[in-house]
Scaffold this active site. Structure first.
Site, mmCIF file in Angstrom:
data_model
loop_
_atom_site.group_PDB
_atom_site.id
_atom_site.type_symbol
_atom_site.label_atom_id
_atom_site.label_comp_id
_atom_site.label_asym_id
_atom_site.label_seq_id
_atom_site.Cartn_x
_atom_site.Cartn_y
_atom_site.Cartn_z
ATOM 1 N N THR A 40 46.008 41.542 46.115
ATOM 2 C CA THR A 40 46.671 42.847 46.389
ATOM 3 C C THR A 40 45.960 43.819 45.660
ATOM 4 O O THR A 40 45.122 43.329 44.450
ATOM 5 C CB THR A 40 48.186 42.695 45.650
ATOM 6 O OG1 THR A 40 47.969 42.551 44.367
ATOM 7 C CG2 THR A 40 49.072 41.737 46.430
ATOM 8 N N VAL A 42 46.078 46.593 43.526
ATOM 9 C CA VAL A 42 46.597 46.703 42.091
ATOM 10 C C VAL A 42 45.805 45.599 41.384
ATOM 11 O O VAL A 42 45.089 45.932 40.184
ATOM 12 C CB VAL A 42 47.909 47.447 41.600
ATOM 13 C CG1 VAL A 42 47.739 47.733 40.189
ATOM 14 C CG2 VAL A 42 48.051 48.620 42.616
ATOM 15 N N CYS A 43 46.257 44.433 41.826
ATOM 16 C CA CYS A 43 46.013 43.157 41.010
ATOM 17 C C CYS A 43 44.351 43.043 41.101
ATOM 18 O O CYS A 43 43.494 42.604 40.071
ATOM 19 C CB CYS A 43 46.517 42.091 41.649
ATOM 20 S SG CYS A 43 48.476 41.958 41.346
ATOM 21 N N GLU A 44 43.715 43.336 42.199
ATOM 22 C CA GLU A 44 42.321 43.138 42.598
ATOM 23 C C GLU A 44 41.595 44.432 41.389
ATOM 24 O O GLU A 44 40.659 43.864 40.710
ATOM 25 C CB GLU A 44 41.963 43.379 43.778
ATOM 26 C CG GLU A 44 40.516 42.940 43.965
ATOM 27 C CD GLU A 44 40.345 42.910 45.642
ATOM 28 O OE1 GLU A 44 39.016 43.249 46.117
ATOM 29 O OE2 GLU A 44 41.088 42.466 46.315
ATOM 30 N N LEU A 47 42.192 43.130 37.570
ATOM 31 C CA LEU A 47 41.367 41.747 37.217
ATOM 32 C C LEU A 47 40.005 42.150 37.367
ATOM 33 O O LEU A 47 39.347 41.665 36.487
ATOM 34 C CB LEU A 47 41.537 40.688 38.046
ATOM 35 C CG LEU A 47 43.194 40.223 37.807
ATOM 36 C CD1 LEU A 47 43.374 38.860 38.451
ATOM 37 C CD2 LEU A 47 43.438 39.960 36.439
#
Length: 151
Positions: A40, A42-44, A47
């Site tokens: 996703t 924002v997660c990408e 991280l």
């Protein structure tokens, strides 16, 4: 909800290489970055930001883990795609996320689809010295604040 100064609940999860990680065996400072879902946007971004900060974390003797409810197989593909240089743990079922920052049930109105809330905990020898939790999965954590706590 887990509070500052509390002993963090122990857990044992497998990483994206199917190797077990037991919190109680980790010493020093540990960063637990809970994220809603691999692949996703924002997660990408989150991280990859942690990935880019790893030299600083290493200099501060901090160990970083990403944790999601995704399977270890999804986490592995996600780690490889983004060349992540820290371990991703699979909290399949969400039991650890529930003990720490919480979960979103029926996420985006999909029945039975549960994801971890975006949250970051910094532990020092198992004690919570920093916590940040958001109910809005589109919000990234305050990276400078996390780095400051570790320094």
């Amino acid at each position: 909800m887990l509070e500052l100064g509390q002993k963090a609940p122990n857990f044992e999860l497998v990483d994206h290489e199917l190797k077990p990680v037991k919190l109680s065996e980790l010493k020093g400072k540990v960063v637990l970055a809970f994220y809603p879902g691999a692949f996703t946007s924002v997660c990408e971004k989150e991280l990859c930001t942690f990935r880019d900060m790893m030299a600083k974390f290493n200099n501060l003797n901090a160990t970083v883990f990403g944790i999601s409810i995704d399977t270890p197989f999804s986490n592995k593909a996600f780690a490889e795609k983004n060349k992540l240089n820290f371990r991703l743990l699979s909290d399949f079922g969400g039991n650890v996320a529930k003990q720490y920052g919480g979960v979103h049930e029926n996420f985006i109105n999909i029945p039975n689809y549960t994801v971890a809330k975006r949250a970051v905990f910094v532990l020092d020898d198992g004690v919570v010295i920093y916590k940040w939790v958001t109910d809005n999965p589109a919000v990234e954590p305050p990276y400078e604040e996390i780095q400051k706590v570790l320094g």
